[in-house]
Scaffold this motif. Structure first.
Motif, short mmCIF file in Angstrom:
data_model
loop_
_atom_site.label_atom_id
_atom_site.label_comp_id
_atom_site.label_asym_id
_atom_site.label_seq_id
_atom_site.Cartn_x
_atom_site.Cartn_y
_atom_site.Cartn_z
N SER A 28 0.83 -1.21 0.00
CA SER A 28 0.00 0.00 0.00
C SER A 28 0.87 1.26 0.00
CB SER A 28 -0.91 0.00 1.22
OG SER A 28 -1.67 1.18 1.27
N LEU A 29 1.95 1.23 0.78
CA LEU A 29 2.86 2.38 0.83
C LEU A 29 3.52 2.61 -0.52
CD1 LEU A 29 4.32 4.57 2.45
CD2 LEU A 29 6.02 2.85 3.11
N LEU A 30 3.94 1.53 -1.17
CA LEU A 30 4.57 1.66 -2.48
C LEU A 30 3.60 2.21 -3.51
CD1 LEU A 30 6.72 -1.61 -2.62
CD2 LEU A 30 7.55 0.74 -2.42
N ARG A 31 2.33 1.73 -3.44
CA ARG A 31 1.33 2.23 -4.37
C ARG A 31 1.09 3.72 -4.17
NH1 ARG A 31 -1.05 -2.82 -3.42
NH2 ARG A 31 -2.37 -1.94 -1.77
N ARG A 32 0.99 4.13 -2.89
CA ARG A 32 0.78 5.55 -2.62
C ARG A 32 1.97 6.38 -3.09
NH1 ARG A 32 -1.34 3.71 2.41
NH2 ARG A 32 0.61 4.27 3.47
N LEU A 33 3.17 5.85 -2.87
CA LEU A 33 4.37 6.55 -3.31
C LEU A 33 4.40 6.66 -4.84
CD1 LEU A 33 7.07 7.85 -2.55
CD2 LEU A 33 8.11 5.58 -2.62
N VAL A 38 3.69 9.93 -9.72
CA VAL A 38 3.01 10.19 -11.00
C VAL A 38 2.30 11.55 -10.96
CG1 VAL A 38 1.13 9.45 -12.51
CG2 VAL A 38 2.73 7.77 -11.60
N ALA A 39 1.61 11.82 -9.85
CA ALA A 39 0.89 13.10 -9.72
C ALA A 39 1.86 14.27 -9.74
CB ALA A 39 0.09 13.10 -8.42
N LEU A 40 3.01 14.12 -9.06
CA LEU A 40 4.00 15.20 -9.03
C LEU A 40 4.58 15.44 -10.42
CD1 LEU A 40 5.71 17.22 -7.45
CD2 LEU A 40 7.33 15.37 -6.96
N CYS A 41 4.93 14.36 -11.11
CA CYS A 41 5.49 14.49 -12.47
C CYS A 41 4.47 15.13 -13.41
CB CYS A 41 5.93 13.13 -12.99
SG CYS A 41 7.37 12.44 -12.14
N THR A 42 3.22 14.72 -13.28
CA THR A 42 2.17 15.30 -14.12
C THR A 42 2.01 16.78 -13.85
OG1 THR A 42 0.98 13.18 -14.13
CG2 THR A 42 -0.28 15.14 -14.73
N ALA A 43 2.03 17.16 -12.57
CA ALA A 43 1.90 18.57 -12.21
C ALA A 43 3.07 19.39 -12.77
CB ALA A 43 1.83 18.73 -10.69
#
Length: 230
Positions: A28-33, A38-43
């Motif tokens: 779960s931690l790896l998925r959140r990371l 992905v969200a940071l790179c997209t932003a």
């Protein structure tokens, strides 16, 4: 005789459950990371894309009609028509002196006069030349020239796509001097849009990256270039 129970059955059952829980938490931690990355790179990509559109909007599409004069004129060389347009501004009384910044070693007053014979008088009396190697060097040499002359305003002549970075570098070196942009637009740029052709798009993207690097350098190391170019 009393016997001692080992409870091996319960222990064996508890160990796998603990390991399974730990594995689920790690996953779960790896998925959140992963999603956060992905969200940071997209932003970041979205911000860079919006910044590029803003940069394109800032690049002048047409040459301007100056509505004021200035103490001096600086031409940042490297593109067609920059020197000729700057000398024409000088001859029309838009500034007292002209600095040609970043000229090739073969460029001198005699050569400029040969290429622009109608402006020979102004070239001989009122044109200075420096050999700086890049836009930061242009800004540093321009600062020295402006301060030595006591100028408080400056017309900046350079290619339209180079203007945002040139103004940023000059404003950083000369925060108290009024900068008046005079973008030079090549005939081909007037007739063509930048986005259909790969070469034009690469030119704009390259200049945008250089602009971002210059702004980052100014923020991280504001004194960079104070002793540049000797």
């Amino acid at each position: 005789m009393p016997t001692i129970g080992t409870n091996t059955g319960d222990g064996a059952a508890e160990m796998p459950r603990s390991t399974e829980t730990s594995s689920r938490q790690s996953g779960s931690l790896l998925r959140r990371l992963g999603w956060s990355t992905v969200a940071l790179c997209t932003a970041v990509l979205v911000l860079l894309g919006l910044g590029f559109l803003w940069f394109i909007w800032r690049v002048p599409a047409d040459e301007v009609a100056l509505d004021r004069n200035a103490d001096g004129i600086v031409a940042l060389t490297g593109g067609a028509s920059r020197i000729a347009d700057a000398i024409e501004l000088l001859a029309s009384g838009r500034g007292k002196r002209l600095l040609i910044s970043g000229a090739y070693r073969a460029t001198n007053s005699k050569e400029i006069s040969r290429l622009n014979p109608e402006f020979e008088r102004w070239v001989r009396c009122c044109v200075d030349i420096d050999r700086s190697l890049n836009t930061l060097g242009n800004a540093v040499e321009t600062k020295r020239w402006v301060e030595s002359r006591g100028f408080r305003s400056l017309i900046v002549v350079t290619s339209n796509y180079h203007m945002p970075r040139a103004l940023a570098e000059l404003a950083h070196q000369l925060p108290d001097v009024v900068l008046v942009p005079f973008p030079v637009v090549a005939d081909r740029q007037r007739s063509e849009k930048w986005w259909p052709g790969g070469a034009r798009a690469r030119l704009m993207l390259t200049e945008y990256v250089k602009y971002l690097y210059a702004k980052l350098r100014m923020g991280v190391n504001p004194t960079a270039g104070a002793s540049a170019e000797g």
